[in-house]
Structure formats: C-alpha cells, structure tokens
Write a protein that holds these residues in place. Structure first.
Motif, PDB file in Angstrom:
ATOM      1  N   LYS A 153       0.836  -1.218   0.000  1.00  0.00           N
ATOM      2  CA  LYS A 153       0.000   0.000   0.000  1.00  0.00           C
ATOM      3  C   LYS A 153       0.862   1.255   0.000  1.00  0.00           C
ATOM      4  N   ALA A 154       1.883   1.291   0.874  1.00  0.00           N
ATOM      5  CA  ALA A 154       2.757   2.468   0.943  1.00  0.00           C
ATOM      6  C   ALA A 154       3.543   2.646  -0.350  1.00  0.00           C
ATOM      7  N   MET A 155       4.015   1.540  -0.919  1.00  0.00           N
ATOM      8  CA  MET A 155       4.765   1.622  -2.186  1.00  0.00           C
ATOM      9  C   MET A 155       3.875   2.167  -3.298  1.00  0.00           C
ATOM     10  N   ALA A 156       2.630   1.681  -3.378  1.00  0.00           N
ATOM     11  CA  ALA A 156       1.711   2.119  -4.432  1.00  0.00           C
ATOM     12  C   ALA A 156       1.351   3.592  -4.266  1.00  0.00           C
ATOM     13  N   GLU A 157       1.138   4.017  -3.016  1.00  0.00           N
ATOM     14  CA  GLU A 157       0.768   5.421  -2.766  1.00  0.00           C
ATOM     15  C   GLU A 157       1.859   6.377  -3.212  1.00  0.00           C
ATOM     16  N   HIS A 158       3.115   5.920  -3.194  1.00  0.00           N
ATOM     17  CA  HIS A 158       4.232   6.777  -3.612  1.00  0.00           C
ATOM     18  C   HIS A 158       4.699   6.478  -5.033  1.00  0.00           C
ATOM     19  N   GLY A 159       3.914   5.665  -5.754  1.00  0.00           N
ATOM     20  CA  GLY A 159       4.221   5.376  -7.154  1.00  0.00           C
ATOM     21  C   GLY A 159       5.498   4.587  -7.357  1.00  0.00           C
ATOM     22  N   LEU A 160       5.873   3.755  -6.379  1.00  0.00           N
ATOM     23  CA  LEU A 160       7.106   2.970  -6.470  1.00  0.00           C
ATOM     24  C   LEU A 160       6.801   1.528  -6.860  1.00  0.00           C
ATOM     25  N   ALA A 161       7.562   1.001  -7.784  1.00  0.00           N
ATOM     26  CA  ALA A 161       7.376  -0.374  -8.248  1.00  0.00           C
ATOM     27  C   ALA A 161       8.027  -1.348  -7.271  1.00  0.00           C
ATOM     28  N   VAL A 162       7.473  -2.558  -7.222  1.00  0.00           N
ATOM     29  CA  VAL A 162       8.086  -3.650  -6.458  1.00  0.00           C
ATOM     30  C   VAL A 162       8.527  -4.698  -7.472  1.00  0.00           C
ATOM     31  N   PRO A 163       9.819  -4.712  -7.837  1.00  0.00           N
ATOM     32  CA  PRO A 163      10.291  -5.646  -8.868  1.00  0.00           C
ATOM     33  C   PRO A 163      10.061  -7.105  -8.475  1.00  0.00           C
ATOM     34  N   ALA A 164       9.963  -7.955  -9.473  1.00  0.00           N
ATOM     35  CA  ALA A 164       9.840  -9.403  -9.227  1.00  0.00           C
ATOM     36  C   ALA A 164      11.052  -9.871  -8.419  1.00  0.00           C
ATOM     37  N   GLY A 165      10.805 -10.671  -7.429  1.00  0.00           N
ATOM     38  CA  GLY A 165      11.898 -11.177  -6.592  1.00  0.00           C
ATOM     39  C   GLY A 165      12.219 -10.312  -5.401  1.00  0.00           C
ATOM     40  N   TYR A 166      11.544  -9.155  -5.296  1.00  0.00           N
ATOM     41  CA  TYR A 166      11.825  -8.240  -4.172  1.00  0.00           C
ATOM     42  C   TYR A 166      10.989  -8.550  -2.932  1.00  0.00           C
ATOM     43  N   VAL A 167      10.068  -9.493  -3.028  1.00  0.00           N
ATOM     44  CA  VAL A 167       9.305  -9.934  -1.862  1.00  0.00           C
ATOM     45  C   VAL A 167       9.581 -11.418  -1.638  1.00  0.00           C
ATOM     46  N   VAL A 168      10.110 -11.745  -0.460  1.00  0.00           N
ATOM     47  CA  VAL A 168      10.463 -13.128  -0.124  1.00  0.00           C
ATOM     48  C   VAL A 168       9.738 -13.497   1.175  1.00  0.00           C
ATOM     49  N   ASP A 169       9.111 -14.667   1.193  1.00  0.00           N
ATOM     50  CA  ASP A 169       8.435 -15.124   2.411  1.00  0.00           C
ATOM     51  C   ASP A 169       9.446 -15.727   3.380  1.00  0.00           C
ATOM     52  N   GLY A 170       9.358 -15.308   4.646  1.00  0.00           N
ATOM     53  CA  GLY A 170      10.189 -15.884   5.703  1.00  0.00           C
ATOM     54  C   GLY A 170       9.321 -16.622   6.701  1.00  0.00           C
ATOM     55  N   ASP A 171       9.907 -16.967   7.846  1.00  0.00           N
ATOM     56  CA  ASP A 171       9.171 -17.774   8.824  1.00  0.00           C
ATOM     57  C   ASP A 171       9.128 -17.138  10.212  1.00  0.00           C
ATOM     58  N   PHE A 172       9.505 -15.848  10.305  1.00  0.00           N
ATOM     59  CA  PHE A 172       9.542 -15.117  11.581  1.00  0.00           C
ATOM     60  C   PHE A 172      10.665 -15.607  12.502  1.00  0.00           C
ATOM     61  N   GLU A 173      11.617 -16.405  11.987  1.00  0.00           N
ATOM     62  CA  GLU A 173      12.721 -16.915  12.799  1.00  0.00           C
ATOM     63  C   GLU A 173      14.043 -16.334  12.279  1.00  0.00           C
ATOM     64  N   PHE A 174      15.121 -16.449  13.076  1.00  0.00           N
ATOM     65  CA  PHE A 174      16.439 -15.920  12.701  1.00  0.00           C
ATOM     66  C   PHE A 174      16.898 -16.482  11.354  1.00  0.00           C
TER      67      PHE A 174
END
Length: 327
Positions: free
Chosen positions: A198-219
C-alpha cells in the motif's frame, strides 16, 4: 484443619481465621494454633480451597514456543500482570502441533483454570468438543482469532505497522525497497505485507519481481531470505523485515556478504524486541507494546471472568515507529 483444631483446643473456624488472617484472634490463641500447625506439619490445601470457593486463582496460557524473543517478552508481561493481581500462570507450549494443542487445552480445563489466554496459531482450530465441555471458562485471544464467537481478541494493527515501516524508508529517500514477509498463513504477516504494498503504491514505487520473499519469523528465515535478495540485480537499497527476529538473520547475511548497515543496505524491523537496540547499528523498527499487551490481556480476561455476559471485545493496539541507526 480439624486435626489442628483438636490439638489446639479451638474450633476449625478459629484455625481458618489464623491461617487467612481475616479476623481478630487473641495472641494466646494464635500461638496455640501456630504451635499445633507446626507439630502436625500442616499446610493448607489449595485444591480443597479451590473446590470450596469454585476458583483456583490460576490462568492458563497456550503458546507456540519460538526462538523469536517477541513471545518470551509477551509471556513476561503476562506473568508479571498475573503476579500483581494474585493469580498463577500455567504455560503450555503447543509447538504448533494440533494434537499437542488440544491435549494441553484439555489439561488446562481439567485443572479448572479460571480463564484461558491463547497465543498459538491460526493454522489449527482448538477442538470444539473440548471447548463445549467447558463453556463457562472465559478466553482471550492475544493475536488474530483462529475462530469466531468465543472470547475477546487483542490484535496489533499490522496493516498500519507495515505502512509506517515502508513509509519511513521512502521518506528517507529509498526507492528500491524489498520486503521479507512473514508466513502468509498468519494474518499479521499478510497485513504487514499488505501495508508494504500500500505504501509503495501510494508513492508510485514499483516492487520488482523477486523483491518480496516469504520468511518464517525466525532468525534463520531472515538469513536465508536476505541471501535470496542479494542475488537480485539490481539489489535492493533497503529491506523491510516483517519482524525483528528475521532482521537479526538479515544482519548476519549482510555481514557475511561484506556489506554494511545502513551504508550499503538499510534494514527496517518490526516488534521492537529488547535485542533490537543492542544490534550494531541499533535496529529501526515498529514498536509493539509487549508488556502492555500482557497487562491488557490479563485485565480483559479478569473483566470477562467477573462479567461473563459482557459483549465480546476486539481491542486493537496501535504500533509506533522507533527510529534508530539501521536506516
């Protein structure tokens, strides 16, 4: 108690008054009773007392244990609040296992806890059969409710938190921003990621493919995810990590890659665990009030115990930005 009364030559009610110190008893009689207690090695039975007054002054808590310090800090807040209000806490670790969760739930109910806190998982539903056997035990869910219609709910405004974190990076001039999201079967993780988008879209910033990675909340999850992001071309200038535990793993991955925080990559966390301020540099993060969460959970549960027919509450805690040296 009858044996003590017989030996001291007093009534059982007098023995009770001496033990509970709830009515005047002359010093001479008190001494006789205390001497009899000592001779017989008598100790009051909490079990017998709880059966009589139909209250155990005990609260149960179901929790999925984790290496993430966030949970231990919340439990500390809960335990402190229990102690201050004259309650004991029984803590059961579910390990994220459905069978273990239900066995622990049954155990707590059989021990006649006065109330129940749940901070375990959305993935598995507690057994309806067990809950229906103990309809009078009040409950408070300390994260996102895995089921509707039973007990009060205390939540973090995770959507706003994700927005705050991302907006802080954008306000500092970063445009290539990645996100290490939490496990997407958990509502807080999904909403933090939604806040990022939402914040990225509001500022017109793209999220390139591969820039979002799922983690598990652990170290380890943060460490692995950051290594994936470092393989991107171009690599990100900043990363919003959906909790502080993963941010610790991010720091380690960047250290091994010979990169500096924030000169090469800025890092933003979430939770404000105690460890965050002792990292080098100290971690910028989103504060969740963990002690207040514990206190609010206990007070909400006690209120529910005193007024079982009160309408169900959903309480939302507002996250706050904590600026430190990692951005």
């Amino acid at each position: 108690m009858k044996d003590v009364a017989r030996l001291a030559g007093v009534s059982t009610s007098t023995v009770s008054h001496v033990i509970n110190n709830n009515r005047f008893v002359s010093e001479q009689v008190r001494e006789k009773v205390e001497q009899a207690i000592g001779e017989l090695n008598y100790a009051p039975s909490a079990l017998a007392r709880s059966l009589k007054i139909k209250q155990t002054r005990t609260i149960g808590m179901l929790l999925t244990a984790s290496s993430n310090p966030f949970y231990s800090e919340v439990v500390r807040g809960v335990e402190n609040s229990c102690y201050e209000r004259g309650y004991s806490l029984i803590l059961c670790n579910t390990e994220g296992d459905e069978e273990r969760m239900n066995r622990s739930l049954e155990t707590l109910m059989q021990k006649r806890v006065d109330g129940l806190l749940m901070m375990c998982t959305e993935t598995h539903l507690p057994s309806a059969a067990i809950l229906n056997r103990y309809p009078s035990v009040p409950m408070v869910m300390m994260d996102w409710a895995p089921f509707e219609g039973r007990g009060d709910i205390i939540q973090d405004n995770a959507l706003l938190g994700g927005e705050l974190a991302t907006r802080h990076l954008i306000d500092r001039g970063y445009t290539r921003i990645a996100c290490i999201a939490g496990p997407q079967d958990k509502t807080p993780a999904r909403l933090r990621l939604e806040g990022f988008y939402k914040a990225m879209a509001e500022h017109g910033l793209a999220v390139p493919a591969g820039y979002v990675v799922d983690g598990d909340f652990e170290f380890q999850g943060g460490f692995n995810a950051m290594n994936q992001l470092l393989a991107q071309d171009p690599r990100p200038e900043a990363v919003f990590t959906s909790n502080d535990a993963m941010a610790v793993g991010v720091y380690h991955a960047l250290f091994q890659a010979g990169l500096r925080v924030p000169q090469d990559i800025a890092v933003m966390g979430y939770d404000n665990i105690e460890l965050a301020r002792y990292l080098t540099p100290p971690l910028s993060t989103i504060h969740q009030p963990k002690d207040e969460l514990g206190e609010l959970a206990i007070d909400t549960l006690i209120h529910r115990m005193q007024d079982p027919d009160a309408s169900q509450q959903t309480l939302v805690l507002t996250p706050e930005l904590v600026e430190r040296g990692s951005v």
